[in-house]
Design an enzyme around this catalytic site. Structure first.
Site, PDB file in Angstrom:
ATOM      1  N   ASP A  75       0.890  -1.324   0.025  1.00  0.00           N
ATOM      2  CA  ASP A  75       0.064  -0.028   0.007  1.00  0.00           C
ATOM      3  C   ASP A  75       0.901   1.276  -0.141  1.00  0.00           C
ATOM      4  OD1 ASP A  75      -3.025   0.460   0.904  1.00  0.00           O
ATOM      5  OD2 ASP A  75      -1.782   2.103   1.028  1.00  0.00           O
ATOM      6  N   VAL A  89     -11.240   2.862  -3.666  1.00  0.00           N
ATOM      7  CA  VAL A  89     -10.897   2.287  -4.961  1.00  0.00           C
ATOM      8  C   VAL A  89     -11.808   1.261  -5.230  1.00  0.00           C
ATOM      9  CG1 VAL A  89      -9.165   1.156  -6.362  1.00  0.00           C
ATOM     10  CG2 VAL A  89      -8.476   2.794  -4.531  1.00  0.00           C
ATOM     11  N   GLN A 149     -14.427   2.742   1.504  1.00  0.00           N
ATOM     12  CA  GLN A 149     -14.074   2.153   0.190  1.00  0.00           C
ATOM     13  C   GLN A 149     -13.390   3.233  -0.597  1.00  0.00           C
ATOM     14  OE1 GLN A 149     -16.178  -0.901  -1.788  1.00  0.00           O
ATOM     15  NE2 GLN A 149     -14.457  -1.274  -3.301  1.00  0.00           N
ATOM     16  N   HIS A 194      -7.231  -5.787   2.613  1.00  0.00           N
ATOM     17  CA  HIS A 194      -6.018  -5.316   2.940  1.00  0.00           C
ATOM     18  C   HIS A 194      -5.464  -6.424   3.852  1.00  0.00           C
ATOM     19  CE1 HIS A 194      -6.717  -0.933   2.101  1.00  0.00           C
ATOM     20  NE2 HIS A 194      -8.023  -1.442   2.051  1.00  0.00           N
ATOM     21  N   HIS A 198     -10.856  -5.457  -3.281  1.00  0.00           N
ATOM     22  CA  HIS A 198      -9.522  -5.683  -2.551  1.00  0.00           C
ATOM     23  C   HIS A 198      -9.732  -6.064  -1.091  1.00  0.00           C
ATOM     24  CE1 HIS A 198     -10.391  -1.342  -2.265  1.00  0.00           C
ATOM     25  NE2 HIS A 198      -9.463  -1.622  -1.042  1.00  0.00           N
ATOM     26  N   ASN A 229     -12.664  -3.259   2.997  1.00  0.00           N
ATOM     27  CA  ASN A 229     -14.112  -2.322   3.012  1.00  0.00           C
ATOM     28  C   ASN A 229     -14.936  -2.432   1.812  1.00  0.00           C
ATOM     29  OD1 ASN A 229     -12.513  -0.987   5.066  1.00  0.00           O
ATOM     30  ND2 ASN A 229     -11.022   0.007   3.845  1.00  0.00           N
TER      31      ASN A 229
HETATM   32  P1  AMP Z   1      -9.757   1.381   0.372  1.00  0.00           P
HETATM   33  O1  AMP Z   1     -10.047   2.509   1.422  1.00  0.00           O
HETATM   34  O2  AMP Z   1     -10.064  -0.098   1.188  1.00  0.00           O
HETATM   35  O3  AMP Z   1     -10.507   1.456  -1.078  1.00  0.00           O
HETATM   36  O4  AMP Z   1      -8.303   1.116   0.278  1.00  0.00           O
HETATM   37  C1  AMP Z   1      -7.647   1.256  -0.931  1.00  0.00           C
HETATM   38  C2  AMP Z   1      -6.003   1.566  -0.692  1.00  0.00           C
HETATM   39  O5  AMP Z   1      -5.334   1.544  -1.899  1.00  0.00           O
HETATM   40  C3  AMP Z   1      -5.613   2.532   0.295  1.00  0.00           C
HETATM   41  O6  AMP Z   1      -5.007   2.210   1.469  1.00  0.00           O
HETATM   42  C4  AMP Z   1      -4.639   3.235  -0.827  1.00  0.00           C
HETATM   43  O7  AMP Z   1      -3.651   3.856   0.113  1.00  0.00           O
HETATM   44  C5  AMP Z   1      -3.996   2.042  -1.578  1.00  0.00           C
HETATM   45  N1  AMP Z   1      -3.788   2.770  -2.800  1.00  0.00           N
HETATM   46  C6  AMP Z   1      -4.365   3.555  -3.724  1.00  0.00           C
HETATM   47  N2  AMP Z   1      -3.514   3.806  -5.039  1.00  0.00           N
HETATM   48  C7  AMP Z   1      -2.528   2.792  -4.591  1.00  0.00           C
HETATM   49  C8  AMP Z   1      -1.263   2.603  -5.625  1.00  0.00           C
HETATM   50  N3  AMP Z   1      -1.200   3.088  -6.842  1.00  0.00           N
HETATM   51  N4  AMP Z   1      -0.503   1.962  -4.935  1.00  0.00           N
HETATM   52  C9  AMP Z   1      -0.496   1.070  -3.706  1.00  0.00           C
HETATM   53  N5  AMP Z   1      -1.589   1.391  -3.168  1.00  0.00           N
HETATM   54  C10 AMP Z   1      -2.612   2.335  -3.349  1.00  0.00           C
END
Ligand code: AMP
Length: 113
Positions: A31, A95, A93, A101, A99, A86
């Site tokens: 991350d 993205v 959430q 974590h 996914h 999430n």
């Molecule tokens: P969520 O809040 O569950 O959607 O988490 C998305 C996660 O993706 C967050 O912890 C971000 O820091 C991580 N993230 C977003 N873009 C990238 C990236 N390009 N490389 C690595 N992690 C990322």
């Protein structure tokens, strides 16, 4: 696959990432905003928006087994780890590509924030 999905771009190599595990179906990468000494995001290569959109038990189970493999490769099998999924706005959430974590390397509190 949405053209602007950052995780799709990581899965197919258009955006660089620090990969810790990959196979034909899944990719795990560190991350960019780590919340623990070990913090990895695990995604299926196929674009699925949220946990609720996983098509079947096979897809869901595969994600869980890939998370276990990721944790092993991070050296977290003995010390333990936390999986966070999430789903949707209240969970935060960010993205919209499903996914999980994988977090470890420190003791974690409960309940989560
Ligand atoms: P969520 O809040 O569950 O959607 O988490 C998305 C996660 O993706 C967050 O912890 C971000 O820091 C991580 N993230 C977003 N873009 C990238 C990236 N390009 N490389 C690595 N992690 C990322």
């Amino acid at each position: 696959m949405p053209e602007d999905c950052v995780f799709c771009k990581i899965a197919d190599g258009r955006i660089p990432a620090d990969l810790v595990y990959e196979d034909a179906e899944f990719v795990a990468f560190r991350d960019i905003d780590p919340q623990a000494p070990a913090h990895v995001v695990l995604i299926p290569r196929a674009h699925v928006p949220t946990l609720l959109d996983l098509p079947d038990r096979g897809a869901a189970g595969g994600l869980l087994l890939a998370a276990n493999e990721t944790a092993r490769r991070l050296g977290l099998a003995e010390s333990g780890f936390r999986l966070v999924g999430n789903c949707g706005p209240d969970a935060g959430q960010e993205v919209p590509h499903v996914h999980v974590h994988v977090l470890g390397g420190r003791c974690m509190g409960w309940p989560p924030g």
